[in-house]
Design a protein around this motif. Sequence first.
Motif, PDB file in Angstrom:
ATOM      1  N   UNK A 104       3.569  15.603   3.063  1.00  0.00           N
ATOM      2  CA  UNK A 104       4.712  14.766   3.435  1.00  0.00           C
ATOM      3  C   UNK A 104       5.153  13.973   2.207  1.00  0.00           C
ATOM      4  N   UNK A 105       6.430  14.060   1.832  1.00  0.00           N
ATOM      5  CA  UNK A 105       6.935  13.246   0.724  1.00  0.00           C
ATOM      6  C   UNK A 105       6.927  11.767   1.138  1.00  0.00           C
ATOM      7  N   UNK A 106       6.348  10.919   0.307  1.00  0.00           N
ATOM      8  CA  UNK A 106       6.269   9.503   0.661  1.00  0.00           C
ATOM      9  C   UNK A 106       7.656   8.858   0.716  1.00  0.00           C
ATOM     10  N   UNK A 107       8.612   9.395  -0.014  1.00  0.00           N
ATOM     11  CA  UNK A 107       9.970   8.845   0.055  1.00  0.00           C
ATOM     12  C   UNK A 107      10.501   8.926   1.486  1.00  0.00           C
ATOM     13  N   UNK A 108      10.157   9.995   2.201  1.00  0.00           N
ATOM     14  CA  UNK A 108      10.614  10.129   3.580  1.00  0.00           C
ATOM     15  C   UNK A 108       9.921   9.131   4.501  1.00  0.00           C
ATOM     16  N   UNK A 109       8.654   8.846   4.226  1.00  0.00           N
ATOM     17  CA  UNK A 109       7.925   7.828   4.998  1.00  0.00           C
ATOM     18  C   UNK A 109       8.573   6.462   4.764  1.00  0.00           C
ATOM     19  N   UNK A 110       8.823   6.137   3.486  1.00  0.00           N
ATOM     20  CA  UNK A 110       9.454   4.846   3.164  1.00  0.00           C
ATOM     21  C   UNK A 110      10.823   4.727   3.819  1.00  0.00           C
ATOM     22  N   UNK A 111      11.596   5.795   3.771  1.00  0.00           N
ATOM     23  CA  UNK A 111      12.926   5.769   4.389  1.00  0.00           C
ATOM     24  C   UNK A 111      12.809   5.588   5.901  1.00  0.00           C
ATOM     25  N   UNK A 112      11.893   6.291   6.516  1.00  0.00           N
ATOM     26  CA  UNK A 112      11.684   6.199   7.962  1.00  0.00           C
ATOM     27  C   UNK A 112      11.305   4.769   8.376  1.00  0.00           C
TER      28      UNK A 112
ATOM     29  N   UNK B  89       0.840  -1.210   0.000  1.00  0.00           N
ATOM     30  CA  UNK B  89       0.000   0.000   0.000  1.00  0.00           C
ATOM     31  C   UNK B  89       0.869   1.252   0.000  1.00  0.00           C
ATOM     32  N   UNK B  90       1.865   1.262   0.851  1.00  0.00           N
ATOM     33  CA  UNK B  90       2.734   2.431   0.999  1.00  0.00           C
ATOM     34  C   UNK B  90       3.533   2.676  -0.273  1.00  0.00           C
ATOM     35  N   UNK B  91       4.013   1.607  -0.887  1.00  0.00           N
ATOM     36  CA  UNK B  91       4.810   1.762  -2.108  1.00  0.00           C
ATOM     37  C   UNK B  91       3.977   2.240  -3.297  1.00  0.00           C
ATOM     38  N   UNK B  92       2.654   2.092  -3.223  1.00  0.00           N
ATOM     39  CA  UNK B  92       1.774   2.551  -4.314  1.00  0.00           C
ATOM     40  C   UNK B  92       1.304   3.994  -4.143  1.00  0.00           C
ATOM     41  N   UNK B  93       1.662   4.636  -3.061  1.00  0.00           N
ATOM     42  CA  UNK B  93       1.206   6.000  -2.811  1.00  0.00           C
ATOM     43  C   UNK B  93       1.841   6.986  -3.787  1.00  0.00           C
ATOM     44  N   UNK B  94       1.180   8.128  -4.012  1.00  0.00           N
ATOM     45  CA  UNK B  94       1.791   9.176  -4.850  1.00  0.00           C
ATOM     46  C   UNK B  94       3.011   9.774  -4.147  1.00  0.00           C
TER      47      UNK B  94
ATOM     48  N   UNK C 203       8.311  -5.611  -2.407  1.00  0.00           N
ATOM     49  CA  UNK C 203       6.862  -5.606  -2.244  1.00  0.00           C
ATOM     50  C   UNK C 203       6.418  -6.979  -1.757  1.00  0.00           C
ATOM     51  N   UNK C 204       5.490  -6.990  -0.785  1.00  0.00           N
ATOM     52  CA  UNK C 204       4.968  -8.237  -0.233  1.00  0.00           C
ATOM     53  C   UNK C 204       4.448  -9.122  -1.346  1.00  0.00           C
ATOM     54  N   UNK C 205       4.734 -10.394  -1.258  1.00  0.00           N
ATOM     55  CA  UNK C 205       4.200 -11.359  -2.213  1.00  0.00           C
ATOM     56  C   UNK C 205       4.905 -11.365  -3.551  1.00  0.00           C
TER      57      UNK C 205
END
Length: 73
Positions: free
Chosen positions: A54-62, A8-13, A70-72
Amino acid sequence: MKKWTEADILRLPAVIDIVTAGEILGIGRTQSYRLAKTGDFPVKTIRVGNRYKVPTALIRRHLHLDEFSIEGA
């Protein structure tokens, strides 16, 4: 509160709102705004007018998410 998966997180804008970012990190809406206002949100926020983004790249890095795990997959 939604349970966010890695996929889900990796598919975010590229940029998301503070409420979504907080939800991913397990932080409620009110606390997310409080932390952003004081500069204490776990990742950098960007103020756009009266909104926080919030930039999603920062969420992914955090969260230490690798874009290729990706799962599966």
